[in-house]
Design an enzyme around this catalytic site. Structure first.
Site, short mmCIF file in Angstrom:
data_model
loop_
_atom_site.label_atom_id
_atom_site.label_comp_id
_atom_site.label_asym_id
_atom_site.label_seq_id
_atom_site.Cartn_x
_atom_site.Cartn_y
_atom_site.Cartn_z
N ARG A 177 0.73 -1.39 -0.03
CA ARG A 177 0.27 0.06 -0.07
C ARG A 177 1.13 1.62 -0.20
NH1 ARG A 177 0.42 1.23 5.16
NH2 ARG A 177 1.04 -0.19 6.60
N TYR A 218 6.81 5.10 -2.73
CA TYR A 218 8.28 5.28 -3.17
C TYR A 218 7.94 5.08 -4.47
CZ TYR A 218 9.21 3.76 1.07
OH TYR A 218 9.05 3.38 2.66
#
Lengths: 163, 259
Positions: free
Chosen positions: A133, A138
């Site tokens: 999640r 990132y």
């Protein structure tokens, strides 16, 4: 023709001065970092509470770390660290932002600077393990999952049944 | 071309990976009069401080320790890392150095394959081995630094001696580096395995498996709960057979701007 209305764009990176003006201090060493308070942040985001003595050992053997101190309370509100061999590879662990301080760019600020610091050391291979999640956190930072089919793997220890 | 020295072949353009996860010890692959497997070498059992750990084995949920993420959590329940469950470790401690295989070759020579986690490795030998498996060259000074900064460096050496040579040690014996694996770690929670390689001439004999298996055992015995690695697609099965799971609970390995 100019279009009216707002266009939603990702917030620009927070500069050091932005952080300072909002009362956040950037720290790059564990000096002054209260490990019990850090542990509380870990717990607040769902990590298990860990032995602070072990955290201390881990920080002693960490290649680079970054944390944000909230000036008003002098408590850590964001943290990330990286381990590795100091020349080729680094893995980023324990990326956390206190829930009360999330969504205002602190996580991104910490990650950007940690990556910068690792690059300054000449480390080209920077990796991490991401829960599903937060892949979206990132990716905009430049992380790619399973590049070229490389898979992150973890050793699973079998639970032994006591007699 | 991916230039990341990962757990196995780093170059996607090289045709041979450093590890060929073939069958375990195929005793037909070489002619021998006898061979012993996994002989703990009692001649020099130098044991680490791992003895002091008194066979602790943690049961902490592994992925809790490797979560990289954050969540808005308004509830007050708190996870506590389960206290270490001290249980009898039925597996023997991994000695720092021991003989993995001993076999007599056709010409009367005896070959010993020695495993060591002591980290004694010649960086020139390592570079030669990396060349043999086709990895891109890395500066010697950086290789040396990477080894020095690694928490554990496990090696496989082949030692040849003649049948009549009953002396111990390697006085004049041919000692050759044929395999290596290393792990970086924070000495407390996590370890990551890098650069696993076996000399192509010695592949297909289960040595890579033994190398990784012993390294993992040694790490576990040092109380490192989370052992991870990044595997090229062609060696994912190899590591799966050793007890590694890819994307556990959906957790993904990510790299920053990989080449």
């Amino acid at each position: 023709m100019l279009l009216g209305g707002t266009i939603s764009t990702p917030p620009a990176s927070l500069r050091d001065e932005d952080l300072k003006s909002r009362g956040f201090l950037l720290r790059r060493t564990a000096e002054g970092l209260n490990l019990d308070q850090l542990n509380s942040v870990f717990v607040a985001v769902g990590f298990p509470r860990r032995d602070t003595a072990k955290i201390e050992v881990a920080l002693e053997h960490t290649d680079a770390l970054l944390w944000v101190e909230y000036e008003k309370t002098q408590r850590p509100v964001a943290f990330a660290r990286a381990t590795g061999d100091g020349v080729f590879n680094a893995i980023i662990w324990d990326v956390v932002v206190d829930p009360s301080f999330q969504s205002c760019g602190l996580g991104k600020a910490v990650m950007e600077r940690l990556i910068e610091d690792l690059q300054a050391k000449g480390i080209c291979n920077i990796a991490l393990y991401s829960e599903p999640r937060v892949l979206g956190f990132y990716r905009p930072l430049g992380f790619v999952s399973d590049p070229d089919g490389i898979r992150g793997m973890v050793f699973i220890r079998k639970q032994r049944n006591k007699k | 071309m991916l230039l990341i020295p990962t757990s196995s072949s780093s170059s996607s353009s090289s045709s041979s990976s450093s590890l060929l996860p073939q069958s375990f010890f195929n005793s037909n692959s070489y002619s021998s009069n006898h061979h012993s497997l996994f002989l703990p070498n009692l001649r020099y059992p130098i044991l680490h401080g791992s003895r002091k750990l008194k066979n602790l084995r943690l049961r902490a949920n592994f992925w809790e320790s490797i979560r990289s993420g954050f969540v808005k959590d308004n509830n007050t329940t708190q996870l506590v890392e389960p206290p270490s469950t001290i249980e009898e470790d039925t597996e023997p401690l991994v000695p720092v150095e021991f003989t993995l295989v001993e076999r007599t070759l056709q010409d009367g020579l005896i070959e010993e394959i020695i495993f060591s986690s002591g980290g004694e490795i010649d960086v020139y030998d390592l570079q030669g081995l990396c060349d043999k498996v086709g990895w891109p060259r890395r500066p010697l000074s950086k290789l040396a630094a990477a080894l020095k900064n690694s928490y554990m460096v496990a090696t496989l050496h082949s030692v040849m001696k003649s049948d009549s040579d009953s002396s111990e040690g390697d006085n004049g014996q041919k000692k050759k580096l044929i395999g290596m694996a290393r792990a970086t770690s924070d000495h407390a929670f996590n370890a990551t395995i890098w650069d696993v390689l076996v000399d192509p001439e010695y592949q297909g004999q289960g040595l890579g498996k033994a190398l990784v298996e012993k390294l993992v055992r040694a790490l576990l015995q040092r109380d490192i709960a989370n052992i991870s690695l990044f595997a090229d697609s062609q060696v994912v099965d190899f590591y799966q057979n050793l007890g590694f799971e890819a994307d556990p609970e959906g957790i993904k390995g990510m790299f920053w701007y990989p080449k």
